[in-house]
Motif scaffolding. Sequence first.
Motif, PDB file in Angstrom:
ATOM      1  N   VAL A   1     -11.809 -24.646   5.309  1.00 38.36           N
ATOM      2  CA  VAL A   1     -12.652 -23.410   5.963  1.00 38.36           C
ATOM      3  C   VAL A   1     -13.931 -23.087   5.033  1.00 38.36           C
ATOM      4  O   VAL A   1     -15.157 -22.910   5.705  1.00 38.36           O
ATOM      5  CB  VAL A   1     -11.541 -22.203   6.197  1.00 38.36           C
ATOM      6  CG1 VAL A   1     -12.695 -20.990   6.633  1.00 38.36           C
ATOM      7  CG2 VAL A   1     -10.693 -22.737   7.097  1.00 38.36           C
ATOM      8  N   LEU A   2     -13.709 -22.961   4.010  1.00 37.89           N
ATOM      9  CA  LEU A   2     -14.748 -22.143   3.069  1.00 37.89           C
ATOM     10  C   LEU A   2     -15.951 -23.149   2.586  1.00 37.89           C
ATOM     11  O   LEU A   2     -17.048 -22.999   2.346  1.00 37.89           O
ATOM     12  CB  LEU A   2     -14.200 -21.750   1.784  1.00 37.89           C
ATOM     13  CG  LEU A   2     -13.539 -20.189   2.128  1.00 37.89           C
ATOM     14  CD1 LEU A   2     -12.930 -19.932   1.007  1.00 37.89           C
ATOM     15  CD2 LEU A   2     -14.414 -19.247   2.670  1.00 37.89           C
ATOM     16  N   ALA A   3     -15.459 -24.578   2.343  1.00 41.24           N
ATOM     17  CA  ALA A   3     -16.374 -25.638   1.900  1.00 41.24           C
ATOM     18  C   ALA A   3     -17.505 -25.718   2.707  1.00 41.24           C
ATOM     19  O   ALA A   3     -18.827 -25.339   2.527  1.00 41.24           O
ATOM     20  CB  ALA A   3     -15.877 -26.934   1.666  1.00 41.24           C
ATOM     21  N   PRO A   4     -17.526 -25.744   4.135  1.00 42.43           N
ATOM     22  CA  PRO A   4     -18.773 -25.617   4.822  1.00 42.43           C
ATOM     23  C   PRO A   4     -19.505 -24.340   5.043  1.00 42.43           C
ATOM     24  O   PRO A   4     -20.803 -24.498   4.969  1.00 42.43           O
ATOM     25  CB  PRO A   4     -18.093 -26.031   6.534  1.00 42.43           C
ATOM     26  CG  PRO A   4     -16.778 -26.650   6.271  1.00 42.43           C
ATOM     27  CD  PRO A   4     -16.383 -25.943   5.004  1.00 42.43           C
ATOM     28  N   ILE A   5     -18.798 -23.381   4.922  1.00 40.72           N
ATOM     29  CA  ILE A   5     -19.603 -21.864   4.774  1.00 40.72           C
ATOM     30  C   ILE A   5     -20.458 -22.050   3.452  1.00 40.72           C
ATOM     31  O   ILE A   5     -21.626 -21.609   3.530  1.00 40.72           O
ATOM     32  CB  ILE A   5     -18.665 -20.810   5.024  1.00 40.72           C
ATOM     33  CG1 ILE A   5     -17.934 -20.719   6.190  1.00 40.72           C
ATOM     34  CG2 ILE A   5     -19.168 -19.321   4.351  1.00 40.72           C
ATOM     35  CD1 ILE A   5     -16.698 -19.728   6.230  1.00 40.72           C
ATOM     36  N   MET A   6     -19.756 -22.288   2.454  1.00 43.57           N
ATOM     37  CA  MET A   6     -20.280 -22.340   0.921  1.00 43.57           C
ATOM     38  C   MET A   6     -21.641 -23.353   1.025  1.00 43.57           C
ATOM     39  O   MET A   6     -22.704 -22.944   0.668  1.00 43.57           O
ATOM     40  CB  MET A   6     -19.527 -22.719  -0.156  1.00 43.57           C
ATOM     41  CG  MET A   6     -18.475 -21.589  -0.470  1.00 43.57           C
ATOM     42  SD  MET A   6     -17.163 -22.474  -1.459  1.00 43.57           S
ATOM     43  CE  MET A   6     -17.888 -22.544  -3.091  1.00 43.57           C
ATOM     44  N   VAL A   7     -21.562 -24.327   1.649  1.00 47.06           N
ATOM     45  CA  VAL A   7     -22.675 -25.525   1.522  1.00 47.06           C
ATOM     46  C   VAL A   7     -23.869 -24.576   2.424  1.00 47.06           C
ATOM     47  O   VAL A   7     -25.018 -24.793   2.171  1.00 47.06           O
ATOM     48  CB  VAL A   7     -22.117 -26.821   2.101  1.00 47.06           C
ATOM     49  CG1 VAL A   7     -23.555 -27.566   2.113  1.00 47.06           C
ATOM     50  CG2 VAL A   7     -21.337 -27.356   0.996  1.00 47.06           C
TER      51      VAL A   7
ATOM     52  N   VAL B   1     -21.869 -14.610  -0.745  1.00 47.56           N
ATOM     53  CA  VAL B   1     -21.156 -15.157   0.315  1.00 47.56           C
ATOM     54  C   VAL B   1     -20.472 -16.602  -0.618  1.00 47.56           C
ATOM     55  O   VAL B   1     -19.217 -16.713  -0.586  1.00 47.56           O
ATOM     56  CB  VAL B   1     -21.796 -15.855   1.551  1.00 47.56           C
ATOM     57  CG1 VAL B   1     -20.966 -16.800   2.200  1.00 47.56           C
ATOM     58  CG2 VAL B   1     -22.076 -14.713   2.402  1.00 47.56           C
ATOM     59  N   VAL B   2     -21.352 -17.172  -1.026  1.00 46.78           N
ATOM     60  CA  VAL B   2     -20.948 -18.100  -1.953  1.00 46.78           C
ATOM     61  C   VAL B   2     -19.942 -17.877  -3.160  1.00 46.78           C
ATOM     62  O   VAL B   2     -18.974 -18.610  -3.312  1.00 46.78           O
ATOM     63  CB  VAL B   2     -22.122 -19.155  -2.572  1.00 46.78           C
ATOM     64  CG1 VAL B   2     -21.653 -20.195  -3.505  1.00 46.78           C
ATOM     65  CG2 VAL B   2     -23.065 -19.551  -1.498  1.00 46.78           C
ATOM     66  N   MET B   3     -20.258 -16.589  -3.796  1.00 45.05           N
ATOM     67  CA  MET B   3     -19.477 -16.598  -4.845  1.00 45.05           C
ATOM     68  C   MET B   3     -18.090 -16.087  -4.488  1.00 45.05           C
ATOM     69  O   MET B   3     -17.084 -16.353  -5.264  1.00 45.05           O
ATOM     70  CB  MET B   3     -20.345 -15.555  -5.823  1.00 45.05           C
ATOM     71  CG  MET B   3     -21.224 -15.985  -6.370  1.00 45.05           C
ATOM     72  SD  MET B   3     -22.182 -14.824  -7.326  1.00 45.05           S
ATOM     73  CE  MET B   3     -23.351 -15.867  -8.292  1.00 45.05           C
ATOM     74  N   ILE B   4     -17.974 -15.165  -3.226  1.00 47.44           N
ATOM     75  CA  ILE B   4     -16.678 -14.825  -2.954  1.00 47.44           C
ATOM     76  C   ILE B   4     -15.930 -15.988  -2.327  1.00 47.44           C
ATOM     77  O   ILE B   4     -14.763 -15.831  -2.774  1.00 47.44           O
ATOM     78  CB  ILE B   4     -17.088 -13.640  -1.698  1.00 47.44           C
ATOM     79  CG1 ILE B   4     -17.588 -12.483  -2.436  1.00 47.44           C
ATOM     80  CG2 ILE B   4     -15.665 -13.445  -1.143  1.00 47.44           C
ATOM     81  CD1 ILE B   4     -18.010 -11.283  -1.455  1.00 47.44           C
ATOM     82  N   SER B   5     -16.432 -16.947  -1.842  1.00 48.75           N
ATOM     83  CA  SER B   5     -16.034 -17.835  -1.299  1.00 48.75           C
ATOM     84  C   SER B   5     -15.227 -19.001  -2.552  1.00 48.75           C
ATOM     85  O   SER B   5     -13.967 -19.225  -2.437  1.00 48.75           O
ATOM     86  CB  SER B   5     -16.762 -18.874  -0.476  1.00 48.75           C
ATOM     87  OG  SER B   5     -17.310 -18.196   0.646  1.00 48.75           O
ATOM     88  N   LEU B   6     -15.905 -19.016  -3.556  1.00 52.46           N
ATOM     89  CA  LEU B   6     -15.642 -19.646  -4.782  1.00 52.46           C
ATOM     90  C   LEU B   6     -14.466 -18.754  -5.377  1.00 52.46           C
ATOM     91  O   LEU B   6     -13.522 -19.478  -5.845  1.00 52.46           O
ATOM     92  CB  LEU B   6     -16.917 -19.387  -5.636  1.00 52.46           C
ATOM     93  CG  LEU B   6     -16.818 -20.694  -6.756  1.00 52.46           C
ATOM     94  CD1 LEU B   6     -16.950 -21.969  -5.973  1.00 52.46           C
ATOM     95  CD2 LEU B   6     -18.474 -20.607  -7.413  1.00 52.46           C
TER      96      LEU B   6
END
Lengths: 100, 286
Positions: B6-12, B33-38
């Motif tokens: 779920v998170l990898a596409p959002i992060m990219v 967004v990237v950091m929270i997903s990380l």
Amino acid sequence: MDSVTPFIVLSAILFTIGAVGVLTRRNAIVVFMCVELMLNASNLALVAFAKQHGNLDGQIAAFFVMVVAAAEVVVGLAIIMTIFRTRRSASVDDASLLKY
Amino acid sequence: MIAFNVLAPIMVLAALGILFVRKAVHAALLLAVVMISLAVLYAALEAPFLFAVQIIVYTGAILMLFLFVLMLVGVDASDSVVETIRGQRLFAILGGLVLGVTLVLGVGQISLGTVVGLSEANDGGNIEALANILFSRYVFAFEVTSALLITAAMGAMVLAHRERLTPKPSQAQLAAERVRSYGEDGRHLGPLPAPGVFARHNAVGTPALLPDGSVAEDSLSRVLTARGTVRPAPRDVEAVQRAIDFAPDGVPHSETAPDGRTTSSSRGPGSTSGPAGPTPGDEGGN
């Protein structure tokens, strides 16, 4: 969970995006954010490899990266503010006095 | 693995957004967004301590610092599109593509073997295990970190501090300066007009209208003018004009007004708030 390879690939992609951002963006603050993105990507690789090898040294390394990143951001943003104060601009192209 | 998918596409996507958005504030929010997903990915990788540290230090402290500096530097400090080195953007993108393809293919080629997993290392708790390593094998690095943090704090204080070159002007000096500028070039002595006075809105982005119907440029904040978020004043002038001309009783008043009031298009921004008294056409009853 089968493998940590997807995490490493994601980390490589994020690192690449950060590197391209550093090279293309002109606003010093956005350039800084891209540096942070690269540091975060390397952290993800470290944590993934810690899981792969089953010891916690990778997590410790990621922790130290975070500490250094925090210190770096503080000094870097202070430098950007000082440059903005004297040159009224946050663009990396405007701080070019050494060229002349 | 669900969290990753779920998170990898959002992060990219969010990371790509940092490259393309015009405003630095939007870049900061995408970075959040990237950091929270990380952080969530750290939790999935059996690193609960780094999950908490990532949220507290990165999204809590570092990103807030970014936003503070953006506020100080000015939100409208957007990117210039001009290339100083010719072809630099193209070569940067090409180099980035080469780097990315090389890294992804290289990582995809190697086989890492079976994942050992951290269940054994995290046996007595992740934080306890980390503390055991941090205060035994890495204790020197940990101590050096304190020197680094103190140096960074000192550096930030020295860089951000500004020495005052001239003494602070007192109230009496400021007042004398105002009166002098009034006497020399006729600058209005009183306070600046408030935005929105006599206009159809009293929002800060709406310029005030002078009694003769022209726009008071001084009533707007310089920042709003520079950012271009100002309501177009001529539209207001025309609307007010129409409302005055066709009063609720249906009697057009335009013939009673001097000719300067009916042709609102001729009013330029030239007439600022000088010592502008009420004009002859300013009937108070309407």
